[in-house]
Design a protein around this motif. Structure first.
Motif, PDB file in Angstrom:
ATOM      1  N   SER A   1      -6.148  20.192 -10.736  1.00 53.76           N
ATOM      2  CA  SER A   1      -6.443  18.903 -10.003  1.00 53.76           C
ATOM      3  C   SER A   1      -6.015  17.604 -10.943  1.00 53.76           C
ATOM      4  CB  SER A   1      -7.945  18.687  -9.769  1.00 53.76           C
ATOM      5  OG  SER A   1      -8.266  19.623  -8.794  1.00 53.76           O
ATOM      6  N   PHE A   2      -6.002  17.619 -12.377  1.00 53.97           N
ATOM      7  CA  PHE A   2      -5.538  16.701 -13.325  1.00 53.97           C
ATOM      8  C   PHE A   2      -3.943  16.597 -13.183  1.00 53.97           C
ATOM      9  CE2 PHE A   2      -4.198  15.568 -17.344  1.00 53.97           C
ATOM     10  CZ  PHE A   2      -4.500  14.345 -17.531  1.00 53.97           C
ATOM     11  N   SER A   3      -3.429  17.885 -13.111  1.00 47.64           N
ATOM     12  CA  SER A   3      -2.111  18.196 -13.163  1.00 47.64           C
ATOM     13  C   SER A   3      -1.417  17.318 -11.859  1.00 47.64           C
ATOM     14  CB  SER A   3      -1.485  19.225 -13.095  1.00 47.64           C
ATOM     15  OG  SER A   3      -1.676  20.046 -14.320  1.00 47.64           O
ATOM     16  N   ALA A   4      -2.265  17.562 -10.703  1.00 45.38           N
ATOM     17  CA  ALA A   4      -1.714  16.869  -9.235  1.00 45.38           C
ATOM     18  C   ALA A   4      -2.185  15.784  -9.336  1.00 45.38           C
ATOM     19  CB  ALA A   4      -2.626  17.601  -8.164  1.00 45.38           C
ATOM     20  N   LEU A   5      -2.998  15.150  -9.989  1.00 48.17           N
ATOM     21  CA  LEU A   5      -3.338  13.723  -9.816  1.00 48.17           C
ATOM     22  C   LEU A   5      -2.292  12.919 -10.636  1.00 48.17           C
ATOM     23  CD1 LEU A   5      -5.246  11.397  -9.140  1.00 48.17           C
ATOM     24  CD2 LEU A   5      -6.391  11.878 -11.558  1.00 48.17           C
ATOM     25  N   CYS A   6      -1.722  13.623 -11.890  1.00 48.68           N
ATOM     26  CA  CYS A   6      -0.617  13.044 -12.854  1.00 48.68           C
ATOM     27  C   CYS A   6       0.748  12.827 -11.785  1.00 48.68           C
ATOM     28  CB  CYS A   6      -0.434  13.687 -13.916  1.00 48.68           C
ATOM     29  SG  CYS A   6      -1.667  13.657 -15.068  1.00 48.68           S
ATOM     30  N   ILE A   7       0.750  13.961 -10.886  1.00 50.13           N
ATOM     31  CA  ILE A   7       2.038  13.858 -10.180  1.00 50.13           C
ATOM     32  C   ILE A   7       1.900  12.977  -9.315  1.00 50.13           C
ATOM     33  CG2 ILE A   7       3.351  15.301  -8.202  1.00 50.13           C
ATOM     34  CD1 ILE A   7       4.045  16.209 -11.304  1.00 50.13           C
ATOM     35  N   GLY A   8       0.928  12.808  -8.380  1.00 57.09           N
ATOM     36  CA  GLY A   8       0.588  11.822  -7.306  1.00 57.09           C
ATOM     37  C   GLY A   8       0.749  10.330  -8.110  1.00 57.09           C
ATOM     38  N   GLY A   9       0.115  10.157  -9.317  1.00 54.63           N
ATOM     39  CA  GLY A   9       0.325   8.793 -10.051  1.00 54.63           C
ATOM     40  C   GLY A   9       2.003   8.618 -10.332  1.00 54.63           C
ATOM     41  N   GLY A  10       2.678   9.410 -10.798  1.00 50.46           N
ATOM     42  CA  GLY A  10       4.113   9.525 -11.098  1.00 50.46           C
ATOM     43  C   GLY A  10       4.712   9.067  -9.800  1.00 50.46           C
TER      44      GLY A  10
ATOM     45  N   ALA B   1       0.712  -1.202   0.041  1.00 46.52           N
ATOM     46  CA  ALA B   1       0.053   0.117   0.229  1.00 46.52           C
ATOM     47  C   ALA B   1       0.985   1.281   0.176  1.00 46.52           C
ATOM     48  CB  ALA B   1      -0.781   0.030   1.253  1.00 46.52           C
ATOM     49  N   LEU B   2       2.186   1.203   0.381  1.00 45.41           N
ATOM     50  CA  LEU B   2       2.914   2.308   0.179  1.00 45.41           C
ATOM     51  C   LEU B   2       3.010   3.272  -0.828  1.00 45.41           C
ATOM     52  CD1 LEU B   2       6.139   1.300   2.353  1.00 45.41           C
ATOM     53  CD2 LEU B   2       4.401   2.798   3.005  1.00 45.41           C
ATOM     54  N   PRO B   3       2.997   2.439  -2.223  1.00 42.14           N
ATOM     55  CA  PRO B   3       2.971   3.310  -3.179  1.00 42.14           C
ATOM     56  C   PRO B   3       1.817   4.394  -3.483  1.00 42.14           C
ATOM     57  CG  PRO B   3       4.102   1.062  -3.738  1.00 42.14           C
ATOM     58  CD  PRO B   3       3.567   1.176  -2.420  1.00 42.14           C
ATOM     59  N   PHE B   4       0.839   3.316  -3.128  1.00 42.56           N
ATOM     60  CA  PHE B   4      -0.413   4.403  -3.115  1.00 42.56           C
ATOM     61  C   PHE B   4      -0.813   5.401  -2.425  1.00 42.56           C
ATOM     62  CE2 PHE B   4      -5.007   4.923  -1.862  1.00 42.56           C
ATOM     63  CZ  PHE B   4      -5.485   5.278  -3.062  1.00 42.56           C
ATOM     64  N   ALA B   5      -0.160   5.192  -1.036  1.00 46.81           N
ATOM     65  CA  ALA B   5      -0.416   6.055  -0.028  1.00 46.81           C
ATOM     66  C   ALA B   5       0.534   7.534  -0.363  1.00 46.81           C
ATOM     67  CB  ALA B   5      -0.064   5.526   1.194  1.00 46.81           C
ATOM     68  N   LEU B   6       1.668   6.937  -1.030  1.00 49.18           N
ATOM     69  CA  LEU B   6       2.679   8.094  -1.070  1.00 49.18           C
ATOM     70  C   LEU B   6       2.330   9.032  -2.323  1.00 49.18           C
ATOM     71  CD1 LEU B   6       5.971   6.106  -0.480  1.00 49.18           C
ATOM     72  CD2 LEU B   6       5.440   8.204   0.578  1.00 49.18           C
ATOM     73  N   GLY B   7       1.659   8.323  -3.347  1.00 48.53           N
ATOM     74  CA  GLY B   7       0.869   8.879  -4.736  1.00 48.53           C
ATOM     75  C   GLY B   7      -0.219   9.820  -4.084  1.00 48.53           C
ATOM     76  N   LEU B   8      -1.067   9.231  -3.144  1.00 46.77           N
ATOM     77  CA  LEU B   8      -2.151  10.117  -2.617  1.00 46.77           C
ATOM     78  C   LEU B   8      -1.663  11.466  -1.770  1.00 46.77           C
ATOM     79  CD1 LEU B   8      -5.182  10.441  -1.968  1.00 46.77           C
ATOM     80  CD2 LEU B   8      -4.955   8.928   0.022  1.00 46.77           C
ATOM     81  N   ALA B   9      -0.604  11.121  -1.118  1.00 45.06           N
ATOM     82  CA  ALA B   9       0.077  12.403  -0.294  1.00 45.06           C
ATOM     83  C   ALA B   9       0.619  13.336  -1.127  1.00 45.06           C
ATOM     84  CB  ALA B   9       1.284  11.860   0.740  1.00 45.06           C
ATOM     85  N   ALA B  10       1.371  12.847  -2.287  1.00 40.89           N
ATOM     86  CA  ALA B  10       1.771  13.960  -3.212  1.00 40.89           C
ATOM     87  C   ALA B  10       0.643  14.475  -4.113  1.00 40.89           C
ATOM     88  CB  ALA B  10       2.685  13.274  -4.416  1.00 40.89           C
ATOM     89  N   PHE B  11      -0.603  14.046  -4.383  1.00 40.81           N
ATOM     90  CA  PHE B  11      -1.552  14.573  -5.162  1.00 40.81           C
ATOM     91  C   PHE B  11      -1.858  15.612  -3.935  1.00 40.81           C
ATOM     92  CE2 PHE B  11      -6.352  14.364  -5.036  1.00 40.81           C
ATOM     93  CZ  PHE B  11      -6.611  14.851  -6.451  1.00 40.81           C
ATOM     94  N   LEU B  12      -2.391  15.265  -2.891  1.00 40.48           N
ATOM     95  CA  LEU B  12      -3.037  16.240  -1.773  1.00 40.48           C
ATOM     96  C   LEU B  12      -1.919  17.581  -1.503  1.00 40.48           C
ATOM     97  CD1 LEU B  12      -4.806  13.798   0.566  1.00 40.48           C
ATOM     98  CD2 LEU B  12      -5.646  15.091  -1.112  1.00 40.48           C
ATOM     99  N   PHE B  13      -0.833  17.013  -1.520  1.00 35.69           N
ATOM    100  CA  PHE B  13       0.116  18.204  -1.309  1.00 35.69           C
ATOM    101  C   PHE B  13       0.159  19.074  -2.540  1.00 35.69           C
ATOM    102  CE2 PHE B  13       4.659  19.197  -0.175  1.00 35.69           C
ATOM    103  CZ  PHE B  13       4.372  19.904   1.107  1.00 35.69           C
ATOM    104  N   ALA B  14       0.124  18.632  -3.692  1.00 32.95           N
ATOM    105  CA  ALA B  14       0.254  19.424  -4.913  1.00 32.95           C
ATOM    106  C   ALA B  14      -1.212  20.197  -4.916  1.00 32.95           C
ATOM    107  CB  ALA B  14       0.260  18.694  -6.276  1.00 32.95           C
ATOM    108  N   LEU B  15      -2.190  19.829  -4.661  1.00 34.76           N
ATOM    109  CA  LEU B  15      -3.504  20.347  -4.520  1.00 34.76           C
ATOM    110  C   LEU B  15      -3.560  21.559  -3.659  1.00 34.76           C
ATOM    111  CD1 LEU B  15      -6.385  17.774  -4.715  1.00 34.76           C
ATOM    112  CD2 LEU B  15      -5.704  19.424  -6.586  1.00 34.76           C
TER     113      LEU B  15
END
Length: 185
Positions: free
Chosen positions: A80-89, A13-27
């Protein structure tokens, strides 16, 4: 290797959690002014104008804007699309780090640093193609790495998919193609 005290389901679950954190941080840190292609991309999505030299950006951004634009507004939806892409990356980069055998502490630390990096925050907070570019590169690298465990047509197919995804997310990924081939073998 991963820490023995970290349960397997948490390591996964770590990769997903880190991606979610990056998404929220970018937002949390949207940029206050337009940069480079922001106004061009905004106008093209608003007008449903295609094609664009970064092949995947407009169709994906338009889809995201159709789904979330009425509730968020077009500008916030595209940011938000940009933030989601960063979180996914970030999630895909952390996934690759885990697959390479990095321990949980190293994966979490590097994922948090990557998500908080100035480039990630900047491109996650503006309407630009580079969030999708990062996501496309991370996805292509993960797919090319997975080709290592295959032989013959399956390996070539995975490498072809990785190359195609890289190129449709940003034409500069032409420079990634030799590296993708090396990763696959």
């Amino acid at each position: 290797m991963s820490s023995p005290e970290t349960p397997r389901h948490l390591r996964r679950a770590l990769p997903f959690a880190l991606g979610l954190a990056a998404f929220l941080f970018a937002l949390a840190f949207p940029m206050e002014r337009a940069f480079s292609d922001t106004s061009i991309l905004y106008a093209r999505v608003q007008a449903n104008a295609a094609p664009y030299y970064n092949v995947a950006y407009l169709p994906l951004a338009e889809l995201f804007a159709k789904v979330f634009g009425s509730s968020l507004g077009l500008e916030r939806a595209l940011t938000s699309f940009s933030a989601l892409c960063i979180g996914g990356g970030v999630a895909l980069t952390a996934r690759l780090a885990r697959r390479l055998g990095l321990g949980s502490v190293a994966v979490v630390t590097s994922g948090l640093l990557l998500g908080a990096a100035p480039a990630a925050l900047f491109f996650g907070g503006v309407i630009e193609v580079h969030g999708l570019q990062f996501f496309g590169a991370a996805l292509a690298i993960n797919i090319a790495w997975s080709a290592r465990s295959q032989r013959g047509q399956e390996a070539w197919l995975r490498l072809g998919v990785a190359a195609l995804l890289a190129l449709v997310t940003h034409l500069s990924h032409l420079l990634l193609l030799p590296g993708l081939a090396l990763l696959a073998w």
